[in-house]
Motif scaffolding. Sequence first.
Motif, PDB file in Angstrom:
ATOM      1  N   GLY A   1       6.111   0.122   7.238  1.00 38.64           N
ATOM      2  CA  GLY A   1       5.563  -0.800   8.221  1.00 38.64           C
ATOM      3  C   GLY A   1       5.259  -2.118   7.535  1.00 38.64           C
ATOM      4  O   GLY A   1       4.888  -2.137   6.353  1.00 38.64           O
ATOM      5  N   VAL A   2       5.411  -3.220   8.253  1.00 38.45           N
ATOM      6  CA  VAL A   2       5.190  -4.545   7.657  1.00 38.45           C
ATOM      7  C   VAL A   2       4.426  -5.446   8.610  1.00 38.45           C
ATOM      8  O   VAL A   2       4.490  -5.293   9.834  1.00 38.45           O
ATOM      9  N   ALA A   3       3.716  -6.391   8.030  1.00 41.97           N
ATOM     10  CA  ALA A   3       3.058  -7.428   8.809  1.00 41.97           C
ATOM     11  C   ALA A   3       4.109  -8.360   9.403  1.00 41.97           C
ATOM     12  O   ALA A   3       5.275  -8.383   8.958  1.00 41.97           O
ATOM     13  N   ALA A   4       3.714  -9.163  10.372  1.00 43.77           N
ATOM     14  CA  ALA A   4       4.658  -9.961  11.173  1.00 43.77           C
ATOM     15  C   ALA A   4       5.544 -10.860  10.319  1.00 43.77           C
ATOM     16  O   ALA A   4       6.739 -11.015  10.594  1.00 43.77           O
TER      17      ALA A   4
ATOM     18  N   MET B   1       0.839  -1.199   0.000  1.00 43.39           N
ATOM     19  CA  MET B   1       0.000   0.000   0.000  1.00 43.39           C
ATOM     20  C   MET B   1       0.869   1.242   0.000  1.00 43.39           C
ATOM     21  O   MET B   1       1.747   1.398   0.840  1.00 43.39           O
ATOM     22  N   ASP B   2       0.632   2.115  -0.963  1.00 41.70           N
ATOM     23  CA  ASP B   2       1.300   3.414  -1.029  1.00 41.70           C
ATOM     24  C   ASP B   2       0.649   4.312   0.014  1.00 41.70           C
ATOM     25  O   ASP B   2      -0.557   4.538  -0.001  1.00 41.70           O
TER      26      ASP B   2
ATOM     27  N   THR C   1      -9.121   3.938   9.954  1.00 43.13           N
ATOM     28  CA  THR C   1      -8.822   2.616   9.432  1.00 43.13           C
ATOM     29  C   THR C   1      -7.311   2.506   9.403  1.00 43.13           C
ATOM     30  O   THR C   1      -6.598   3.372   9.916  1.00 43.13           O
ATOM     31  N   SER C   2      -6.773   1.427   8.836  1.00 41.14           N
ATOM     32  CA  SER C   2      -5.314   1.284   8.757  1.00 41.14           C
ATOM     33  C   SER C   2      -4.956   0.282   7.670  1.00 41.14           C
ATOM     34  O   SER C   2      -5.779  -0.577   7.315  1.00 41.14           O
ATOM     35  N   PRO C   3      -3.750   0.365   7.125  1.00 34.87           N
ATOM     36  CA  PRO C   3      -3.336  -0.601   6.107  1.00 34.87           C
ATOM     37  C   PRO C   3      -3.439  -2.049   6.597  1.00 34.87           C
ATOM     38  O   PRO C   3      -3.885  -2.929   5.859  1.00 34.87           O
ATOM     39  N   GLY C   4      -3.010  -2.280   7.849  1.00 35.12           N
ATOM     40  CA  GLY C   4      -3.084  -3.636   8.381  1.00 35.12           C
ATOM     41  C   GLY C   4      -4.508  -4.123   8.506  1.00 35.12           C
ATOM     42  O   GLY C   4      -4.816  -5.283   8.206  1.00 35.12           O
ATOM     43  N   ASN C   5      -5.399  -3.246   8.921  1.00 33.32           N
ATOM     44  CA  ASN C   5      -6.807  -3.597   9.064  1.00 33.32           C
ATOM     45  C   ASN C   5      -7.454  -3.893   7.712  1.00 33.32           C
ATOM     46  O   ASN C   5      -8.321  -4.758   7.593  1.00 33.32           O
ATOM     47  N   ILE C   6      -7.019  -3.180   6.698  1.00 31.90           N
ATOM     48  CA  ILE C   6      -7.568  -3.353   5.354  1.00 31.90           C
ATOM     49  C   ILE C   6      -7.087  -4.668   4.736  1.00 31.90           C
ATOM     50  O   ILE C   6      -7.796  -5.292   3.954  1.00 31.90           O
ATOM     51  N   GLY C   7      -5.861  -5.077   5.104  1.00 27.77           N
ATOM     52  CA  GLY C   7      -5.332  -6.319   4.557  1.00 27.77           C
ATOM     53  C   GLY C   7      -4.012  -6.192   3.832  1.00 27.77           C
ATOM     54  O   GLY C   7      -3.537  -7.149   3.217  1.00 27.77           O
ATOM     55  N   ALA C   8      -3.394  -5.000   3.901  1.00 30.01           N
ATOM     56  CA  ALA C   8      -2.089  -4.812   3.264  1.00 30.01           C
ATOM     57  C   ALA C   8      -1.000  -5.518   4.061  1.00 30.01           C
ATOM     58  O   ALA C   8      -1.160  -5.799   5.256  1.00 30.01           O
ATOM     59  N   ASP C   9       0.114  -5.806   3.405  1.00 28.00           N
ATOM     60  CA  ASP C   9       1.262  -6.453   4.046  1.00 28.00           C
ATOM     61  C   ASP C   9       2.399  -5.471   4.303  1.00 28.00           C
ATOM     62  O   ASP C   9       3.204  -5.668   5.216  1.00 28.00           O
ATOM     63  N   VAL C  10       2.474  -4.441   3.486  1.00 26.86           N
ATOM     64  CA  VAL C  10       3.528  -3.416   3.596  1.00 26.86           C
ATOM     65  C   VAL C  10       2.909  -2.064   3.276  1.00 26.86           C
ATOM     66  O   VAL C  10       2.026  -1.964   2.423  1.00 26.86           O
ATOM     67  N   CYS C  11       3.379  -1.024   3.951  1.00 25.65           N
ATOM     68  CA  CYS C  11       2.962   0.336   3.597  1.00 25.65           C
ATOM     69  C   CYS C  11       4.090   1.287   3.947  1.00 25.65           C
ATOM     70  O   CYS C  11       4.708   1.156   5.005  1.00 25.65           O
ATOM     71  N   HIS C  12       4.391   2.210   3.041  1.00 26.52           N
ATOM     72  CA  HIS C  12       5.334   3.261   3.425  1.00 26.52           C
ATOM     73  C   HIS C  12       4.551   4.494   3.862  1.00 26.52           C
ATOM     74  O   HIS C  12       3.422   4.717   3.417  1.00 26.52           O
ATOM     75  N   LEU C  13       5.136   5.241   4.759  1.00 25.67           N
ATOM     76  CA  LEU C  13       4.515   6.463   5.262  1.00 25.67           C
ATOM     77  C   LEU C  13       5.332   7.667   4.822  1.00 25.67           C
ATOM     78  O   LEU C  13       6.539   7.708   5.044  1.00 25.67           O
ATOM     79  N   ASN C  14       4.666   8.614   4.182  1.00 27.43           N
ATOM     80  CA  ASN C  14       5.336   9.874   3.874  1.00 27.43           C
ATOM     81  C   ASN C  14       5.269  10.764   5.109  1.00 27.43           C
ATOM     82  O   ASN C  14       4.269  11.443   5.338  1.00 27.43           O
ATOM     83  N   LEU C  15       6.333  10.745   5.917  1.00 20.94           N
ATOM     84  CA  LEU C  15       6.318  11.568   7.129  1.00 20.94           C
ATOM     85  C   LEU C  15       6.273  13.046   6.785  1.00 20.94           C
ATOM     86  O   LEU C  15       5.854  13.864   7.606  1.00 20.94           O
ATOM     87  N   HIS C  16       6.702  13.403   5.559  1.00 22.53           N
ATOM     88  CA  HIS C  16       6.637  14.797   5.135  1.00 22.53           C
ATOM     89  C   HIS C  16       5.251  15.155   4.614  1.00 22.53           C
ATOM     90  O   HIS C  16       5.048  16.260   4.114  1.00 22.53           O
ATOM     91  N   LYS C  17       4.318  14.262   4.741  1.00 18.15           N
ATOM     92  CA  LYS C  17       2.928  14.569   4.400  1.00 18.15           C
ATOM     93  C   LYS C  17       2.078  14.427   5.653  1.00 18.15           C
ATOM     94  O   LYS C  17       1.781  15.391   6.338  1.00 18.15           O
TER      95      LYS C  17
END
Length: 953
Positions: free
Chosen positions: A720-723, A675-676, A687-703
């Motif tokens: 962030g990544v799943a276990a 997930m972008d 909601t959250s990427p993990g809750n939606i079902g994604a395995d990886v997501c990057h976060l733009n801290l500058h956004k």
Amino acid sequence: MSLNIHYKEDFQNRHIAPNSEETSAMLQAVGVNSIDELIDQTVPESIRLKNKLNLPAAKSETQYLSDLKQTSMLNKVFKSYIGQGYYDTITPGVILRNVFENPGWYTQYTPYQAEIAQGRLQALLNFQTMVIDLTGMEIANASLLDEGTAAAEAMFMQYSLRKNQTANKYFVSELIFPQTIDILKTRANPYGIELVIGNHETTAIGEGFFGAIVQYPAGNGEVYNYNEFASSLHNQNIKLTVIADLLSLVLLTPPGEWGADVVVGTTQRFGIPMGFGGPHAAYFATKEEYKRSIPGRIIGVTIDSNENYALRMALQTREQHIRRDKATSNICTAQALLAIMAGFYGAYHGPKGLKAIADRTHGLTVALANTLSNMGYDVVNKAFFDTISIKAGDLKDAIHKDCLDQEINLNYSNNQVSISLDETTTFEDIKVLAQIFGKAKGIAKDEVVVVEEVNTSISNDLQRTSTYLTHPIFNAHHSEHEMLRYIKSLEAKDLSLCHSMIALGSCTMKLNATTEMIPVTWSHFGKIHPFAPADQVMGYYHIFNDLDKWLSEITGFAAMSLQPNAGAQGEYAGLMVIRAYHQDRGDHHRNIALIPASAHGTNPASAAMAGMKIVVVKSLENGNIDVDDLKAKAEQYSNELSCLMVTYPSTHGVFEESIVEICEIIHQHGGQVYMDGANMNAQVGLTSPGNIGADVCHLNLHKTFCIPHGGGGPGMGPIGVAAHLVPYLPGHSVVDIDKGKSISAVSAAPWGSSSILIISHAYIAMMGGEGLTNATKFAILNANYMKSRLENHYPVLYSGSKGRCAHEMILDCRGFKNFGIEVTDIAKRLMDYGFHAPTVSFPVAGTLMVEPTESEPKHELDRFCDALISIKSEIDKVENGSLDKIDNPLKNAPHTVAVITSNEWDHKYSRQEAAFPLPYVSERKFWPSVGRVNDSFGDRSLVCACPPIESYM
């Protein structure tokens, strides 16, 4: 009268701008009774979080700074002589206060709208000129992320340019800094590039090689004469990259004069704090023949509509959002703010000042080397700039202990000790070092004699003879008063968040609170070397551990890697983690990435860099992913499926209701969901990427998490990544952060641009779980309020099933082309109203993508809406003939003060209409400093350095 003695100021009320009255008015305009009702109509119930965010209670600004001050004191500020690409430095106060700490510089956006970015464009052109002069090359870009990734970009550029398509070997000098070798390994792997690491004087380099890379001075401090080595490579049509210390090039023959094809490095020691690894601006210089392959941004000279000198970003057809999977780089952010500071540092000191700094640094190094030699130590280096290596043998432990007792860090390896001096080193410092080494040999303190009469260790054939920094810009601002005025003159040409909202879709230009920014300049954060021993950086570890826990809670993942120092680099890191996961399971054949047609341009570019093959998934007319097409392609490529890359909410600003099903389809076929996180500002707390079902997501801290954009960088892109993916998170070759099966590094420093992680730490700590959730709700409210005001004037391209947008919307301007008005005309006309345009022509050509964020009050949203509505009325006048189709305020925008005050005015509309189209504009007028820039003129005659002073006249 009862008094409230327990009142505590709530930071979220400072960050979230709309007050209760404004909120009520916006809810009424939107047609709902409460924010929660709006959220229920916007975010699908199937993905809503069941529980509130489990985060610590929000702190006040005062309490946070007090607590963080205590945390910072856990960091021990030792005198650092570790080197390895990081050096203590002095940031001139005039630059520290007026650039680094100044929201007029750090809240600017990337200069895509050149007319209101002429100040930072000039500052970046100064940076390019400085780099070109010092390296002896022909062209330079406007910065990259760090030295290691710049070296990797050079390798890949050479790989892309190779004429022999079977050549896949790349020579890497064993004397390059280890963190750089680590990144080269990461980048080389997906392409099957074979790194041959060895001694440049003895390794046989010939058939099958496409390039080579060396360090100058080398990692051990030695200054080698690479002349014959370069000639040998060129005779075989092999290109050479040189990683060069920019300060050393004041004294050393620049690589461009002895055969380098590419020169890269860092400008950190040009006034930028070490900051435990960043942010720092890397540089990339090369030959003009490679101008269409050079990664990153290039600032070029052109003219405006009045044929006056103007600047803009040149050659934009190279960028990843246009070339997508054919791009030679996925770079989206640079390090503009740090490049600007480095350029100002060069201008403030000028050629004489830089020479004095380099001479003193080198002279002290020679003095120390001679002193240690006189004591009987074997100084390995023969020619050096600022780094010497000493064979310490059995005395190493005693030296190490005594250094720690005196709060000094040296670089230790095997039986050697290396010492790197810098701008901050004094004669007293080397006297202390000499006494420590003397003590190890039993020499009394008062018997240590430091050699004071010294000559350079650099031979004549390696000494620089060519001039540099001859342009007046580098010879006119050496007094603080002149420098202050120069900085302010450029700042005045740039629109930033100081002036007005910047409603950029997908870029989330929100408040960068002063309290979040203050700690970044504290010495207990800024003066820490990234390779300092762990027991000296417990304050940083405390912040990292907090962020790991907090961001994992926010994303619904098991763990984070804070290493990627840009959003696109986070994408790449996430894909490399997925790749490692598949390969570890024996699924080497899984290399297909499914990517929606609407995806960010960095997505396909990142996937290609990770060695994946891109298969595009169709979009429906409403902008959503075509689930049937996704199913068909997932089944077609079931055995080879590596991942899906998806942005959520979608790039079109909609919460697609099929997202859970989409993730399940990918998982059914053995793939992973990436997930972008560009649109995370609409997810946090709801909601959250993990809750939606994604395995990886990057976060733009500058956004989402408030690190400023800084005119085009810095940024941070942790993942962030799943276990099941945690063991593969990036490691590092110098600092042990291995997770068990870690991929090699993606950034030069183990925690990326560590010092600005404090900003996001502050934001989360002061907002708390409730505040973060409310921020998301108000971002959605503000966007839907603007939609309600604008949709009767501009078609809103996509909406959710209940007519709501997420945190952003797309205004369709394509119909205006029927009577000659382009979306670019609207963007330029907004400047006359004092606004930066929303995102232009992305993700749909001919549209504007608008994102207001939660930190804008209703009256600012109204000002912006009033401007767009007024512009629409101007378009209507063009359509009905009241305004000329050619000579109208949109086509001639923006209007400069010179145009408005000219003795001649032959337009078919008034000066008042041109410059002050609405009453509020005259109250706070921002004047664009140039007319509409001519991009094609500049690309036809590319000039990427400061032209002669006559050109300004």
